[in-house]
Design a protein around this motif. Structure first.
Motif, PDB file in Angstrom:
ATOM      1  N   VAL A 128       0.838  -1.194   0.000  1.00 44.46           N
ATOM      2  CA  VAL A 128       0.000   0.000   0.000  1.00 44.46           C
ATOM      3  C   VAL A 128       0.875   1.247   0.000  1.00 44.46           C
ATOM      4  O   VAL A 128       0.638   2.196  -0.749  1.00 44.46           O
ATOM      5  N   ALA A 129       1.906   1.242   0.846  1.00 40.70           N
ATOM      6  CA  ALA A 129       2.795   2.398   0.944  1.00 40.70           C
ATOM      7  C   ALA A 129       3.518   2.653  -0.378  1.00 40.70           C
ATOM      8  O   ALA A 129       3.680   3.808  -0.797  1.00 40.70           O
ATOM      9  N   ALA A 130       3.966   1.587  -1.045  1.00 43.56           N
ATOM     10  CA  ALA A 130       4.663   1.753  -2.324  1.00 43.56           C
ATOM     11  C   ALA A 130       3.733   2.364  -3.376  1.00 43.56           C
ATOM     12  O   ALA A 130       4.131   3.271  -4.118  1.00 43.56           O
ATOM     13  N   CYS A 131       2.503   1.867  -3.457  1.00 43.94           N
ATOM     14  CA  CYS A 131       1.557   2.401  -4.445  1.00 43.94           C
ATOM     15  C   CYS A 131       1.238   3.864  -4.155  1.00 43.94           C
ATOM     16  O   CYS A 131       1.229   4.709  -5.065  1.00 43.94           O
ATOM     17  N   ARG A 132       0.981   4.182  -2.894  1.00 43.49           N
ATOM     18  CA  ARG A 132       0.627   5.564  -2.540  1.00 43.49           C
ATOM     19  C   ARG A 132       1.795   6.514  -2.785  1.00 43.49           C
ATOM     20  O   ARG A 132       1.603   7.647  -3.240  1.00 43.49           O
ATOM     21  N   THR A 133       2.991   6.062  -2.469  1.00 40.18           N
ATOM     22  CA  THR A 133       4.160   6.917  -2.671  1.00 40.18           C
ATOM     23  C   THR A 133       4.409   7.163  -4.150  1.00 40.18           C
ATOM     24  O   THR A 133       4.742   8.278  -4.571  1.00 40.18           O
ATOM     25  N   ALA A 134       4.262   6.123  -4.973  1.00 41.88           N
ATOM     26  CA  ALA A 134       4.429   6.280  -6.421  1.00 41.88           C
ATOM     27  C   ALA A 134       3.385   7.248  -6.981  1.00 41.88           C
ATOM     28  O   ALA A 134       3.691   8.097  -7.826  1.00 41.88           O
ATOM     29  N   LEU A 135       2.146   7.138  -6.515  1.00 49.22           N
ATOM     30  CA  LEU A 135       1.093   8.050  -6.965  1.00 49.22           C
ATOM     31  C   LEU A 135       1.405   9.484  -6.559  1.00 49.22           C
ATOM     32  O   LEU A 135       1.231  10.423  -7.346  1.00 49.22           O
ATOM     33  N   ALA A 136       1.882   9.647  -5.325  1.00 51.43           N
ATOM     34  CA  ALA A 136       2.211  10.994  -4.852  1.00 51.43           C
ATOM     35  C   ALA A 136       3.344  11.596  -5.680  1.00 51.43           C
ATOM     36  O   ALA A 136       3.318  12.789  -6.028  1.00 51.43           O
ATOM     37  N   GLN A 137       4.333  10.792  -6.020  1.00 47.89           N
ATOM     38  CA  GLN A 137       5.437  11.294  -6.837  1.00 47.89           C
ATOM     39  C   GLN A 137       4.946  11.689  -8.223  1.00 47.89           C
ATOM     40  O   GLN A 137       5.417  12.670  -8.811  1.00 47.89           O
ATOM     41  N   ALA A 138       3.985  10.921  -8.748  1.00 44.69           N
ATOM     42  CA  ALA A 138       3.411  11.235 -10.063  1.00 44.69           C
ATOM     43  C   ALA A 138       2.471  12.440 -10.001  1.00 44.69           C
ATOM     44  O   ALA A 138       2.108  12.998 -11.044  1.00 44.69           O
ATOM     45  N   GLY A 139       2.070  12.819  -8.796  1.00 39.67           N
ATOM     46  CA  GLY A 139       1.182  13.965  -8.644  1.00 39.67           C
ATOM     47  C   GLY A 139      -0.250  13.684  -9.003  1.00 39.67           C
ATOM     48  O   GLY A 139      -0.986  14.580  -9.427  1.00 39.67           O
ATOM     49  N   ILE A 140      -0.690  12.450  -8.825  1.00 39.29           N
ATOM     50  CA  ILE A 140      -2.071  12.084  -9.148  1.00 39.29           C
ATOM     51  C   ILE A 140      -2.687  11.265  -8.011  1.00 39.29           C
ATOM     52  O   ILE A 140      -1.983  10.690  -7.185  1.00 39.29           O
TER      53      ILE A 140
END
Length: 517
Positions: free
Chosen positions: A313-325
């Motif tokens: 969950v943390a990996a997915c959320r962090t990747a989304l945050a980095q992508a800005g979406i």
């Protein structure tokens, strides 16, 4: 989506080509390819996908390959194998790159490799990189069955960066000592722990698992690179045992687990944007990694909640945050689907998606139906994400890649929208995961305990043995198995629902065995 659309640095890494191969035994053009052959064929297709002559493989700076099942587990290779898999693939392409990397095991590794070598490209240490992998398990089994003579032995010269299998990070000696020697049993323990936390009956949970995977089946049927024709799969009966769907390990029937009987290969071609443009790659074919992150989980028996892996969950959320979406802005998903909990943990419990989300939760068709070529599966998922991103310019696709026993997770966000390189920094993510105290299971125990989760290993004769994880009255965790000479205990566990039941544990030679009270 956050983006940098003007004056991108020529060092910006881009995915420019993706290729997949399949060698079905029943097909008229069956080749009996080795895993190396499958990877090389996929690589040629990746060059063609980029609009490039495969002869340009001579310009490769790096080739990195995933690890086969044989090399991961040290299994016998009845028809031989390459002693240097990356160099074998390179030779078939006429390449002699400065670096050859043989990656460690884990379904997360394809996404990890994309992140690693995008960083190498951005840092000026490489211009053209090939990632590849292939498995020929189906051909090997077919040849043993039919008596066909094959020889996959090869020993190419050249230096290789062999990173080893890397199993020590997620294999648990205590669990293995009590019969948890396969991923299926480990995931089954996690799956039943999740059911216990949700308070669901076995029947309701089986229906939910089938409902989660049912939408994967038509995707696999439509995918020309699926390992086999999926016509015999009845999507409505995935959680129900029948002649074509036998029990594997409670709560899993055959069609709820990854299919390893495959002949599949995949490859990804990465380049700096400047190199890609100089070679004539079209701008609209370039796909950018907008966000990526990874996390490592505690060992299975040490997790406070055995039915959850917050690292995913943390990996997915962090990747989304980095992508800005936000997750609602993602247009396509592929969640690693070796077992239902690998999807439900990340997609449902973590990101709040529904099993019937109209965007779908797979781009390939999933490991049980499309095929599960071991550590290389997510190469296929990323290849499909590249194709998806090109079909929907500017839209984002998320790939979630899982490894070990829900042990390691790597997530990536892909889009054709130009985006400057952002280095991955998962240190804060990992620090938060590590800060949560883990449990230390008892090595040995004698006395009563209450079942926290369980599974039952089946063979062709039925239930063979049961494994339980239980808590003492003081809250300590332990693992135990049914006695080796008592298949009846496995039958009882399979026919009843042991969750919450009291067991009596005895210990001999550091093996805990249990009986129901």
């Amino acid at each position: 989506m956050a983006s940098t659309t003007a004056r991108l640095d020529d060092r910006t890494p881009v995915l420019i080509g993706a290729g997949q191969s399949v060698d079905r035994i029943e097909a008229p053009d069956y080749h009996a390819w080795s895993g190396v052959d499958l990877a090389a064929e996929a690589a040629r297709l990746a060059f063609a996908d980029a609009g490039l002559d495969p002869a340009l493989a001579a310009r490769l700076d790096v080739i990195a390959t995933t690890r086969t099942f044989e090399d991961t587990l040290g299994l016998p290779a009845p028809f031989g194998k390459s002693s240097n898999y990356p160099r074998s693939v390179a030779q078939r392409l006429g390449a002699n790159p400065a670096r050859a990397v043989w990656e460690k095991a884990g379904g997360n590794t394809p996404q990890d490799l994309v992140g690693e070598f995008c960083a190498e490209i951005a840092g000026g240490r490489a211009d053209l990189v090939l990632l590849a992998g292939g498995e020929a398990i189906s051909t090997a089994r077919h040849a043993r069955k039919t008596g066909a003579q094959l020889d996959f032995t090869e020993a190419p010269e050249g230096e290789v960066e062999d990173r080893g299998a890397g199993l020590e990070g997620w294999r648990d000696p205590l669990a293995a000592r009590h019969g948890v020697a396969s991923p299926t049993l480990a995931y089954a323990l996690a799956e039943n722990a999740r059911r216990a936390a949700r308070g669901e009956s076995r029947g309701d949970y089986a229906t939910a698992m089938a409902g989660l995977f049912a939408p994967f089946v038509p995707v696999a049927r439509a995918n020309p690179y699926s390992a086999a024709v999926v016509g015999h799969v009845d999507a409505a009966r995935l959680g129900e045992a029948h002649a074509h769907n036998r029990w594997i390990a409670d709560p899993y029937t055959l069609q709820l687990v990854a299919r390893d009987l495959v002949n599949q290969g995949a490859a990804l071609l990465l380049a700096s944007r400047g190199t890609a443009r100089a070679m004539g790659v079209r701008e609209e074919a370039m796909v950018y990694l907008h966000g990526h992150a990874r996390g490592v989980e505690k060992s299975l028996l040490s997790r406070p909640d055995m039915g959850a892996a917050p690292s995913a969950v943390a990996a997915c959320r962090t990747a989304l945050a980095q992508a800005g979406i936000a997750v609602g802005e993602v247009a396509g998903f592929d969640f690693y689907s070796c077992f239902p909990i690998a999807v439900s943990n990340a997609a449902l419990d973590g990101l709040g998606l529904a099993p019937d989300d109209p965007r779908g939760l797979t781009l390939t068709g999933g490991l049980p139906f499309f095929g599960g070529p071991g550590n290389g599966y997510s190469l296929h998922a990323i290849a499909e994400a590249v194709a998806f991103a090109r079909r929907a310019p500017g839209c984002a696709a998320l790939v979630g890649a899982n490894g070990g026993y829900l042990s390691k997770y790597s997530a990536g966000i892909y889009s054709t929208e130009p985006r400057g390189w952002l280095a991955q920094d998962s240190r804060a993510l990992q620090a938060d995961l590590d800060a949560v105290p883990g449990l230390v299971p008892l090595e040995t125990y004698a006395g009563d305990a209450q079942v926290e989760t369980y599974t039952v290993q089946h063979d062709r004769e039925g239930p063979a043995y049961a494994v339980v994880v239980a808590r003492t009255a003081e809250g300590a965790r332990l693992i135990a198995r049914s006695p080796t000479d008592r298949r009846d205990a496995a039958h009882v566990a399979h026919e009843s629902d042991p969750l919450g039941r009291t067991i009596r544990v005895t210990c001999e030679d550091e093996i805990n065995t249990f009986a129901f009270v």
